[in-house]
Design an enzyme around this catalytic site. Structure first.
Site, PDB file in Angstrom:
ATOM      1  N   GLN A  91       7.039  -1.395   7.082  1.00 23.87           N
ATOM      2  CA  GLN A  91       6.663  -2.807   7.187  1.00 23.87           C
ATOM      3  C   GLN A  91       5.173  -2.936   7.515  1.00 23.87           C
ATOM      4  OE1 GLN A  91       9.273  -5.406   7.105  1.00 23.87           O
ATOM      5  NE2 GLN A  91       7.451  -6.590   6.692  1.00 23.87           N
ATOM      6  N   PHE A  92       4.312  -2.842   6.506  1.00 28.28           N
ATOM      7  CA  PHE A  92       2.873  -2.916   6.750  1.00 28.28           C
ATOM      8  C   PHE A  92       2.452  -4.263   7.319  1.00 28.28           C
ATOM      9  CE2 PHE A  92       3.009  -4.818   2.571  1.00 28.28           C
ATOM     10  CZ  PHE A  92       1.949  -5.719   2.559  1.00 28.28           C
ATOM     11  N   THR A  93       3.242  -5.303   7.099  1.00 31.10           N
ATOM     12  CA  THR A  93       2.867  -6.640   7.574  1.00 31.10           C
ATOM     13  C   THR A  93       2.898  -6.761   9.098  1.00 31.10           C
ATOM     14  OG1 THR A  93       5.121  -7.488   7.320  1.00 31.10           O
ATOM     15  CG2 THR A  93       3.629  -7.745   5.434  1.00 31.10           C
TER      16      THR A  93
END
Length: 147
Positions: free
Chosen positions: A78-80
């Site tokens: 989950q890069f966000t």
């Protein structure tokens, strides 16, 4: 390294309408990395995640870990989690680690974690639909830089 942990009764992740990972009891973990993250951050986070006492004991008190209840982990990249929302309304992801380096750390995290518990994953970089039945609801965010 940042994680968002949710105590889960049932969770699954779908890619192209096919289930690629699922758990029935345990933790769903959203995992993100930034430039300064190392194997030390991974080791710290694994220790925190597996020992976090967020499952009820026999008296209904959150006093048991995922290890104690023999739960599983659904790990989702989950890069966000490293979104910067200070300016304007469009988040910047400049603080998220680039894909080539992040996948290495994500795979290391999952490999080390799977030595301790059953681990299911999504597909790194894929468009995923994550279904989480958040039990409690219990949701905890941890950043390895805030020790």
């Amino acid at each position: 390294m940042r994680v968002v942990i949710q105590r889960s009764r049932n969770s699954s992740v779908l890619v192209d309408n096919k289930v690629v990972g699922s758990i029935s009891h345990g933790l769903t973990i959203l995992v993100g990395f930034t430039e300064s993250d190392t194997s030390e951050d991974i080791d710290y986070m694994i220790k925190k995640v597996i020992n976090l006492r967020i499952f009820d004991d026999e008296e209904g008190i959150m006093n048991k870990s995922v290890l104690d209840v023999r739960g599983s982990i659904l790990s989702i990249s989950q890069f966000t989690l490293f979104a910067d929302t200070k300016k304007g309304n469009r988040p910047s992801y400049i603080n998220a680690l680039n894909k080539e380096q992040a996948i290495k750390l994500y795979e290391e995290f999952n490999q080390k974690l799977s030595q301790l518990l059953p681990v299911e994953t999504g597909i790194f970089g894929a468009e995923m639909l994550v279904k989480i039945e958040n039990d409690g609801p219990i949701t905890i965010a941890i950043d390895s830089k805030n020790k």
